[in-house]
Scaffold this motif. Sequence first.
Motif, PDB file in Angstrom:
ATOM      1  N   THR A 193       1.002  -1.149  -0.028  1.00 27.23           N
ATOM      2  CA  THR A 193       0.081  -0.037   0.101  1.00 27.23           C
ATOM      3  C   THR A 193       0.783   1.215   0.108  1.00 27.23           C
ATOM      4  OG1 THR A 193      -0.057   0.056   2.531  1.00 27.23           O
ATOM      5  CG2 THR A 193      -1.791  -1.116   1.329  1.00 27.23           C
ATOM      6  N   THR A 194       0.323   1.947  -0.672  1.00 29.38           N
ATOM      7  CA  THR A 194       1.161   3.441  -0.765  1.00 29.38           C
ATOM      8  C   THR A 194       0.379   4.753  -0.649  1.00 29.38           C
ATOM      9  OG1 THR A 194       2.529   2.400  -2.435  1.00 29.38           O
ATOM     10  CG2 THR A 194       2.753   4.563  -2.680  1.00 29.38           C
ATOM     11  N   ILE A 195       0.914   5.614   0.001  1.00 25.87           N
ATOM     12  CA  ILE A 195       0.191   6.964  -0.214  1.00 25.87           C
ATOM     13  C   ILE A 195       1.201   8.046  -1.049  1.00 25.87           C
ATOM     14  CG2 ILE A 195      -0.185   9.222   1.196  1.00 25.87           C
ATOM     15  CD1 ILE A 195      -1.456   6.389   2.242  1.00 25.87           C
ATOM     16  N   VAL A 196       0.611   8.569  -2.022  1.00 23.72           N
ATOM     17  CA  VAL A 196       1.325   9.569  -2.993  1.00 23.72           C
ATOM     18  C   VAL A 196       0.917  10.881  -2.597  1.00 23.72           C
ATOM     19  CG1 VAL A 196       1.489  10.059  -5.356  1.00 23.72           C
ATOM     20  CG2 VAL A 196       1.064   7.567  -4.881  1.00 23.72           C
ATOM     21  N   MET A 197       1.859  11.743  -2.525  1.00 21.41           N
ATOM     22  CA  MET A 197       1.673  12.957  -2.140  1.00 21.41           C
ATOM     23  C   MET A 197       2.221  14.077  -3.209  1.00 21.41           C
ATOM     24  SD  MET A 197       2.969  13.120   1.872  1.00 21.41           S
ATOM     25  CE  MET A 197       2.338  12.528   3.062  1.00 21.41           C
ATOM     26  N   TYR A 198       1.603  15.174  -3.454  1.00 25.24           N
ATOM     27  CA  TYR A 198       1.895  16.124  -4.470  1.00 25.24           C
ATOM     28  C   TYR A 198       2.054  17.433  -4.150  1.00 25.24           C
ATOM     29  CZ  TYR A 198       1.538  17.975  -9.353  1.00 25.24           C
ATOM     30  OH  TYR A 198       1.811  18.550 -10.643  1.00 25.24           O
ATOM     31  N   PRO A 199       3.202  17.763  -3.858  1.00 28.25           N
ATOM     32  CA  PRO A 199       3.457  19.202  -3.213  1.00 28.25           C
ATOM     33  C   PRO A 199       3.371  20.191  -4.442  1.00 28.25           C
ATOM     34  CG  PRO A 199       5.399  18.205  -3.149  1.00 28.25           C
ATOM     35  CD  PRO A 199       4.284  17.113  -3.501  1.00 28.25           C
ATOM     36  N   ALA A 200       3.298  21.626  -4.197  1.00 28.03           N
ATOM     37  CA  ALA A 200       3.284  22.522  -5.182  1.00 28.03           C
ATOM     38  C   ALA A 200       4.661  22.862  -5.417  1.00 28.03           C
ATOM     39  CB  ALA A 200       2.388  23.689  -4.663  1.00 28.03           C
ATOM     40  N   PRO A 201       5.057  23.495  -6.389  1.00 33.45           N
ATOM     41  CA  PRO A 201       6.559  23.792  -6.550  1.00 33.45           C
ATOM     42  C   PRO A 201       6.948  24.813  -5.360  1.00 33.45           C
ATOM     43  CG  PRO A 201       5.473  24.114  -8.324  1.00 33.45           C
ATOM     44  CD  PRO A 201       4.392  23.930  -7.579  1.00 33.45           C
ATOM     45  N   GLY A 202       8.336  25.005  -5.344  1.00 33.84           N
ATOM     46  CA  GLY A 202       8.876  25.432  -4.120  1.00 33.84           C
ATOM     47  C   GLY A 202       9.326  24.991  -2.753  1.00 33.84           C
ATOM     48  N   ILE A 203      10.487  25.404  -2.160  1.00 33.68           N
ATOM     49  CA  ILE A 203      11.042  24.513  -1.201  1.00 33.68           C
ATOM     50  C   ILE A 203      10.115  24.639  -0.038  1.00 33.68           C
ATOM     51  CG2 ILE A 203      12.286  26.585  -0.374  1.00 33.68           C
ATOM     52  CD1 ILE A 203      13.446  22.806  -0.032  1.00 33.68           C
ATOM     53  N   GLY A 204       9.405  25.528   0.234  1.00 29.93           N
ATOM     54  CA  GLY A 204       8.359  25.757   1.419  1.00 29.93           C
ATOM     55  C   GLY A 204       7.330  24.688   1.462  1.00 29.93           C
ATOM     56  N   HIS A 205       6.798  24.766   0.204  1.00 31.47           N
ATOM     57  CA  HIS A 205       5.522  23.593   0.023  1.00 31.47           C
ATOM     58  C   HIS A 205       6.132  22.048   0.075  1.00 31.47           C
ATOM     59  CE1 HIS A 205       2.249  26.300  -0.840  1.00 31.47           C
ATOM     60  NE2 HIS A 205       3.168  27.217  -1.357  1.00 31.47           N
ATOM     61  N   ILE A 206       7.280  21.854  -0.228  1.00 29.47           N
ATOM     62  CA  ILE A 206       7.971  20.535  -0.328  1.00 29.47           C
ATOM     63  C   ILE A 206       8.294  20.123   1.108  1.00 29.47           C
ATOM     64  CG2 ILE A 206       9.791  19.237  -1.024  1.00 29.47           C
ATOM     65  CD1 ILE A 206       9.890  20.797  -3.605  1.00 29.47           C
ATOM     66  N   ILE A 207       8.860  21.057   1.874  1.00 33.58           N
ATOM     67  CA  ILE A 207       9.313  20.680   3.140  1.00 33.58           C
ATOM     68  C   ILE A 207       8.105  20.513   4.127  1.00 33.58           C
ATOM     69  CG2 ILE A 207      10.346  21.777   5.334  1.00 33.58           C
ATOM     70  CD1 ILE A 207      12.349  23.209   3.606  1.00 33.58           C
ATOM     71  N   SER A 208       6.882  21.232   3.897  1.00 37.42           N
ATOM     72  CA  SER A 208       5.872  20.861   4.820  1.00 37.42           C
ATOM     73  C   SER A 208       5.202  19.676   4.420  1.00 37.42           C
ATOM     74  CB  SER A 208       4.566  22.058   4.279  1.00 37.42           C
ATOM     75  OG  SER A 208       5.004  23.438   4.871  1.00 37.42           O
ATOM     76  N   MET A 209       5.097  19.358   3.342  1.00 35.17           N
ATOM     77  CA  MET A 209       4.604  17.962   2.890  1.00 35.17           C
ATOM     78  C   MET A 209       5.541  16.769   3.332  1.00 35.17           C
ATOM     79  SD  MET A 209       1.929  16.973   0.739  1.00 35.17           S
ATOM     80  CE  MET A 209       1.446  17.824  -0.608  1.00 35.17           C
ATOM     81  N   VAL A 210       6.947  16.866   3.171  1.00 37.38           N
ATOM     82  CA  VAL A 210       7.719  15.873   3.812  1.00 37.38           C
ATOM     83  C   VAL A 210       7.523  15.800   5.172  1.00 37.38           C
ATOM     84  CG1 VAL A 210      10.050  15.401   4.059  1.00 37.38           C
ATOM     85  CG2 VAL A 210       9.466  16.204   1.883  1.00 37.38           C
ATOM     86  N   GLU A 211       7.510  16.810   5.891  1.00 39.07           N
ATOM     87  CA  GLU A 211       7.134  16.749   7.482  1.00 39.07           C
ATOM     88  C   GLU A 211       5.902  16.007   7.707  1.00 39.07           C
ATOM     89  OE1 GLU A 211       9.138  17.884   9.866  1.00 39.07           O
ATOM     90  OE2 GLU A 211      10.676  17.968   8.334  1.00 39.07           O
ATOM     91  N   PHE A 212       5.030  16.197   6.880  1.00 35.77           N
ATOM     92  CA  PHE A 212       3.724  15.432   7.118  1.00 35.77           C
ATOM     93  C   PHE A 212       3.936  14.093   6.843  1.00 35.77           C
ATOM     94  CE2 PHE A 212      -0.729  14.641   4.809  1.00 35.77           C
ATOM     95  CZ  PHE A 212      -1.191  13.834   5.972  1.00 35.77           C
ATOM     96  N   ALA A 213       4.849  13.675   5.821  1.00 36.11           N
ATOM     97  CA  ALA A 213       5.165  12.329   5.402  1.00 36.11           C
ATOM     98  C   ALA A 213       5.900  11.653   6.753  1.00 36.11           C
ATOM     99  CB  ALA A 213       6.039  12.135   4.288  1.00 36.11           C
ATOM    100  N   LYS A 214       6.713  12.357   7.253  1.00 36.02           N
ATOM    101  CA  LYS A 214       7.471  11.913   8.368  1.00 36.02           C
ATOM    102  C   LYS A 214       6.747  11.466   9.359  1.00 36.02           C
ATOM    103  CE  LYS A 214      11.263  14.257   8.910  1.00 36.02           C
ATOM    104  NZ  LYS A 214      12.371  15.487   8.878  1.00 36.02           N
ATOM    105  N   ILE A 215       5.880  12.290  10.121  1.00 34.91           N
ATOM    106  CA  ILE A 215       5.129  11.986  11.326  1.00 34.91           C
ATOM    107  C   ILE A 215       3.961  11.164  10.675  1.00 34.91           C
ATOM    108  CG2 ILE A 215       4.975  14.387  12.010  1.00 34.91           C
ATOM    109  CD1 ILE A 215       2.138  14.603  11.581  1.00 34.91           C
TER     110      ILE A 215
END
Length: 484
Positions: free
Chosen positions: A6-28
Amino acid sequence: MEETTTTIVMYPAPGIGHIISMVEFAKILIHHHQQQNFSITILLTTGFFDNPSIDSYVNRISTSHPSVTFHRFPSVTALIQSNTQSLAATGFKFLKSNNVNVESKLRQISETSIIKSFIIDLFCTSALEIASTMEIPVYYFFTSGAAVLALYSYLPKIHTETTVSFIEMVGIEIVAPGNAPLNAVLMPEMVLDREDHAYWEMLYMCEHISQAKGIVVNTFLELETIAVMAIKDGACFPDLGRSPPPIYCIGPLIADPQQPDEARDIKDCLSWLDEQPSRTVVYLCFGSRGSFSMAQLKEIAEGLERSGHRFLWVVKRPIQEYLGMNQVHGTTGEFELSSVLPSGFIERTKERGLVVKSWAPQVEVLSHESVGGFVSHCGWNSVLEAVVAGVPMIAWPLYAEQHVNRNLMVADMKVAVAVEQREGDMFVSGEEVEKRVRELMESERGRDIRKTSLKFKDMAKDALGEFGSSTKALSNLVQTWYDN
């Protein structure tokens, strides 16, 4: 028989701020729900708001979190920004042009894995229909706070009530559920002008918020109770005719980005703070893109000097005056501090002030014992970092949704005082800088704000605790994936 992954797919908007927020979500997600044994794939675009720091960040996360994989789309080279098209309109066009890449990757992943959810940044709404057609549940991840989400959710209703662009509605206030009244001309730039194609893309985006299976927000319930309830009870969706999608407040998600290559003397910055008395330093920083004209820098310097208070000030390369928009997309160019600040300023204030170029380790600075106030551009990541550290703020919004955040910080949260900005170009005088620094650091109101900030610090910690509201919301979110 081989077990289906099973997989969760994430698609952040461009830009380091949006990517970091999404990655932090993935980490928790991975940290709290290892027993579910899912992997996470994060889709990244190429060709818009790219930055070398993104690659180093992605490499670091890939190494430290092997269950998170990144897939970078090929560059969309046919995209050329025209002089008649805003940057935001170009961004939306760019994301639409990546839809073919999104569909291809989702189909590829679906061949070997069950996609439990497709989590998209709100700006990536153009990908919603693709996943829905494939019967993949789509959830929004909103990187700003619930107050801005409430405003955007209500925008389609506001749209029907006027035919005039917000930028022309001088002196008129916009009233949206969950928000303090906002001067129409201070609405986020992307929706200011109906002549801008970005306005219609934003409207499309806001009209589709209600179609998500759920909305994940980087905030916590206790911080934005009024806005969260306005979304939950449907006040922001007056014409929906059914219950709105559930909202999951799973923050505050705080990340400390890797120290950039150009940031030198970081240890000196923290060492200097070590030498200052407790809660005496005012920290000034205006985000990754916030910058000022030399005229505005001069006023800030004069205000700080006259205030008599200690300060740590992050100065970025100055901008040319441009429609009153205080942001640059390349803040790392070389410049000499002495050439952009008043003559003799650094020398005269060296006993109580430190000016650093371009960057400071903000999370570490805000959590330092000597920092007693934060002059902020009201970007949501910075707001959350200050809340987690318990540091009171002086709100100085520059662009995007920051004026909405300013209202929230001052009127609802009561963790900030606001600077008075000149109409039109939003210029702030040196006298105003001095006045607000003194108010925060010396007045009874400043002491009350400090007490409130410390209360929110404790609430933020509790929200992320074992039985906290954000931890429960995260568990409820994951449960919906496995109940279906």
